[in-house]
Design an enzyme around this catalytic site. Sequence first.
Site, mmCIF file in Angstrom:
data_model
loop_
_atom_site.group_PDB
_atom_site.id
_atom_site.type_symbol
_atom_site.label_atom_id
_atom_site.label_comp_id
_atom_site.label_asym_id
_atom_site.label_seq_id
_atom_site.Cartn_x
_atom_site.Cartn_y
_atom_site.Cartn_z
ATOM 1 C CG HIS D 7 -15.585 -27.065 14.678
ATOM 2 N ND1 HIS D 7 -15.552 -26.869 13.273
ATOM 3 C CD2 HIS D 7 -16.813 -26.817 15.212
ATOM 4 C CE1 HIS D 7 -16.870 -26.619 13.014
ATOM 5 N NE2 HIS D 7 -17.604 -26.502 14.171
ATOM 6 C CG MET E 1 -8.319 -29.207 18.560
ATOM 7 S SD MET E 1 -8.561 -28.838 20.332
ATOM 8 C CE MET E 1 -7.261 -27.814 20.409
ATOM 9 N N PRO E 2 -6.907 -27.907 15.838
ATOM 10 C CG PRO E 2 -7.251 -25.427 15.811
ATOM 11 C CD PRO E 2 -6.187 -26.629 15.692
ATOM 12 C CD GLU E 3 -10.799 -31.088 15.291
ATOM 13 O OE1 GLU E 3 -9.771 -31.522 15.339
ATOM 14 O OE2 GLU E 3 -11.657 -30.774 15.800
ATOM 15 C CB THR E 40 -8.460 -32.071 9.870
ATOM 16 O OG1 THR E 40 -9.037 -31.707 10.806
ATOM 17 C CG2 THR E 40 -7.442 -33.528 10.337
#
Lengths: 61, 61, 61, 61, 61, 61
Positions: D7, E1-3, E40
């Site tokens: 994401h 970010m990003p996840e 993450t």
Amino acid sequence: MPEVLVHMVEGRTPEQKKMLLQKTTQAVVESLGVRPEQVTVQIVEAKADSKAKGGILFSER
Amino acid sequence: MPEVLVHMVEGRTPEQKKMLLQKTTQAVVESLGVRPEQVTVQIVEAKADSKAKGGILFSER
Amino acid sequence: MPEVLVHMVEGRTPEQKKMLLQKTTQAVVESLGVRPEQVTVQIVEAKADSKAKGGILFSER
Amino acid sequence: MPEVLVHMVEGRTPEQKKMLLQKTTQAVVESLGVRPEQVTVQIVEAKADSKAKGGILFSER
Amino acid sequence: MPEVLVHMVEGRTPEQKKMLLQKTTQAVVESLGVRPEQVTVQIVEAKADSKAKGGILFSER
Amino acid sequence: MPEVLVHMVEGRTPEQKKMLLQKTTQAVVESLGVRPEQVTVQIVEAKADSKAKGGILFSER
């Protein structure tokens, strides 16, 4: 952490989305005692013909 | 509840997506004994250059 | 492809979950014309105190 | 299996996204001992006004 | 970010999961030019009776 | 609609999770003008050895 995903149909105004991102972040901060910088929130938008509730498309409501 | 997400590449017709949303809803209703109105299904589409299987992009297949 | 995620609360029987996985796979196959082996479906279960609808926890319903 | 979702905000180049998809696939293959064909990776992109970190939108950074 | 979310069946060793988390983080860092602390990665595990490929449960393979 | 997923590590108290579910629901209601019953929120928890930030597992922090 945490990472929040909000799944919804397109069509909200930029103001609504900004408020949603800010208030959701605040909800996480207040509930878990984390710092705001630890929280990410992403809106995952679908076109109205790509989402249904009860089998009825949002483009046909 | 439940909330269903279908992750796939762009390019399906509106008819295919409508059938997918309706049949998936029906699958949940029949399996779990919930009412249709309790079921949401959202298609999360990616551009062909934003998804890969086996490391090969869908835009290069 | 596609990859399906079903988010729901714990407590369904193994038979219900098996039917859910099979019928959802079938729904995707029939709608999109893909082969069954291309479809993955994963149930993401939450404890009843980790999910809410309308702000009311499923553990308090 | 496994299915990976990344994401992030829009704006990366096609080259960056291709590298991301390939290297992530490779990371899964090396760690879990699966074949590349078993791994799917999808990038879920948000517009810059649809994602926030610390309550600050990426469109306002 | 990003996840990053990795959806897979339970049963990997702690060593495999550690390698998966580290190598996936590294893949993102190298591809996008972000700092490691911005990335993450969460593994979303399913029981073997809660995931299917081709309509066949992982508990029945 | 919308459906919210909160991805985080295990270890929060039931009180924290309840507050998180309620405040997040309220954030969505206030921002988008939907009714509470339209909003579902699910916490997707990972074990501490199944999540990393910056490549460092939460079990090793």
